[in-house]
Design an enzyme around this catalytic site. Structure first.
Site, short mmCIF file in Angstrom:
data_model
loop_
_atom_site.label_atom_id
_atom_site.label_comp_id
_atom_site.label_asym_id
_atom_site.label_seq_id
_atom_site.Cartn_x
_atom_site.Cartn_y
_atom_site.Cartn_z
N SER A 96 -54.01 45.65 77.35
CA SER A 96 -55.57 45.30 76.83
C SER A 96 -55.34 45.36 75.42
O SER A 96 -55.20 46.71 74.84
CB SER A 96 -56.36 46.37 77.43
OG SER A 96 -56.24 46.36 78.86
N LYS A 171 -61.95 41.18 78.87
CA LYS A 171 -61.21 42.52 79.25
C LYS A 171 -62.27 43.36 78.26
O LYS A 171 -62.61 44.49 78.83
CB LYS A 171 -60.04 42.71 78.82
CG LYS A 171 -59.52 44.23 79.07
CD LYS A 171 -59.55 44.60 80.36
CE LYS A 171 -59.10 45.92 80.39
NZ LYS A 171 -59.17 46.45 82.05
#
Ligand code: NAP
Length: 299
Positions: A96, A171
């Site tokens: 991420s 995300k």
């Protein structure tokens, strides 16, 4: 079956690499510290002596490291992916990271003759162990379709959300929702305890109504038992809330509750809780209310 390099065998990367090896792929792992290879080797994979060696023969290169500078390093260092991968290899970045960094790394990969998609995941350690992750994918349609069988080996919900970087934008939104949800479950728990309610029973009934959520389902145990072994570390969620607040600012979008929960996450970290699971936001709620034993772990 593909030859897959897997870089970063941490809490998430290790079980994901194991699933790929168990599915019959040749998985060559590389981890910075050498004590992480046991599960992959038991599943039939092998350890590489260097990052360059791991990627040299790979059709697909998976990356699962903490933050934007880490992915940049894995890709662009002298012994890194761009310098040593085979032309045409497909890089899947599961980490991420910042959407703008994902976009610029995808461009650099293309210039180096490679292909790259961003495929950050949600579902936590349990989702990785059970191979049921949600995967939000950014990149070229053809590359995403080529990667899909591998993505479906480690995940259950795989959605192509747009061009390079889009997976990271989704995300960031995911992390905003999860942080806010954890904070409110924690506040509700401290509130219920103050009234002497049977909190396990309360969580059961809350879970069956509109207040129910995956967060409540998966994190209630940690919170009720005050057991905050990660999981997903507060340090990492702090990183993600930095990504979402700065990306929102760049877009001129105001996220007031997101900003508050980002500050609460930063406070948890400043209080020494960065290595705990993000459900330890509960400790911050207790500190604010002067309740519970919230002395630093180990004291
Ligand atoms: P982790 O357990 O800390 O593992 C990170 C791995 O990356 C370790 O193997 C570490 O190696 C390696 N690493 C760190 N910096 C590196 C660098 N500069 N170069 C090469 N390798 C490096 O983290 P994680 O929980 O698996 O998280 C990985 C990513 O997944 C993060 O972006 C996180 O936000 C995301 N994520 C995590 C979860 C979760 O529940 N944990 C859920 C969804 C998404 P060492 O062993 O040497 O430190």
């Amino acid at each position: 079956m593909s030859t897959i390099a897997f870089i970063g065998l941490g809490i998430m990367g290790s079980p994901m690499a194991v699933h790929l090896a168990t599915a019959g792929h040749q998985v060559v792992g590389f981890n910075r510290s050498p004590d992480a290879y046991g599960p992959l080797e038991e599943a039939g994979g092998r350890a590489a002596g260097s990052l360059a060696e791991a990627v040299a023969e790979a059709d697909v290169i998976c990356v699962m490291v903490p933050d934007s500078p880490d992915v940049e390093q894995v890709l662009t260092a002298e012994d890194g992916v761009l310098a040593h991968a085979r032309p045409g290899a497909l890089v899947i970045d599961f980490s991420s990271i910042r959407p703008d960094v994902a976009r610029s790394l995808a461009e650099r990969a293309t210039e180096a003759g490679l292909r790259m998609i961003d495929a950050p995941v949600s579902g936590g350690q349990k989702g990785a162990v059970d191979a049921v992750l949600s995967i939000m994918v950014g990149g070229e349609e053809a590359d995403v379709e080529e990667a899909r069988p591998l993505l479906e080996t480690v995940g259950r919900t795989v959605v192509h959300v747009g061009p390079a970087g889009s997976g990271q934008t989704v995300k960031a939104a995911n992390q905003l929702i999860v942080a806010g949800n954890i904070q409110l479950v924690a506040e509700a728990l401290v509130f219920l305890e103050a009234y002497g309610v049977d909190t396990a029973a309360a969580m059961d009934v809350l879970g069956g109504g509109l207040a129910g959520s995956k967060v409540l389902e998966q994190k209630r145990g940690n919170m009720l038992d005050r057991s905050f072994e990660p999981g997903f570390r507060i340090d990492l969620h702090h990183k993600d809330l930095g990504i979402v607040t700065s990306a929102a600012r760049e877009a001129g979008v105001v996220i007031p509750l997101g900003a508050v929960v980002a500050q609460l996450m930063a406070s948890a970290r400043a209080q020494g809780d960065g290595g705990l699971d993000h459900s330890a936001l509960l400790r911050g709620v207790e500190r604010l209310s002067g309740r519970g034993d919230t002395s630093p772990e180990g004291d």
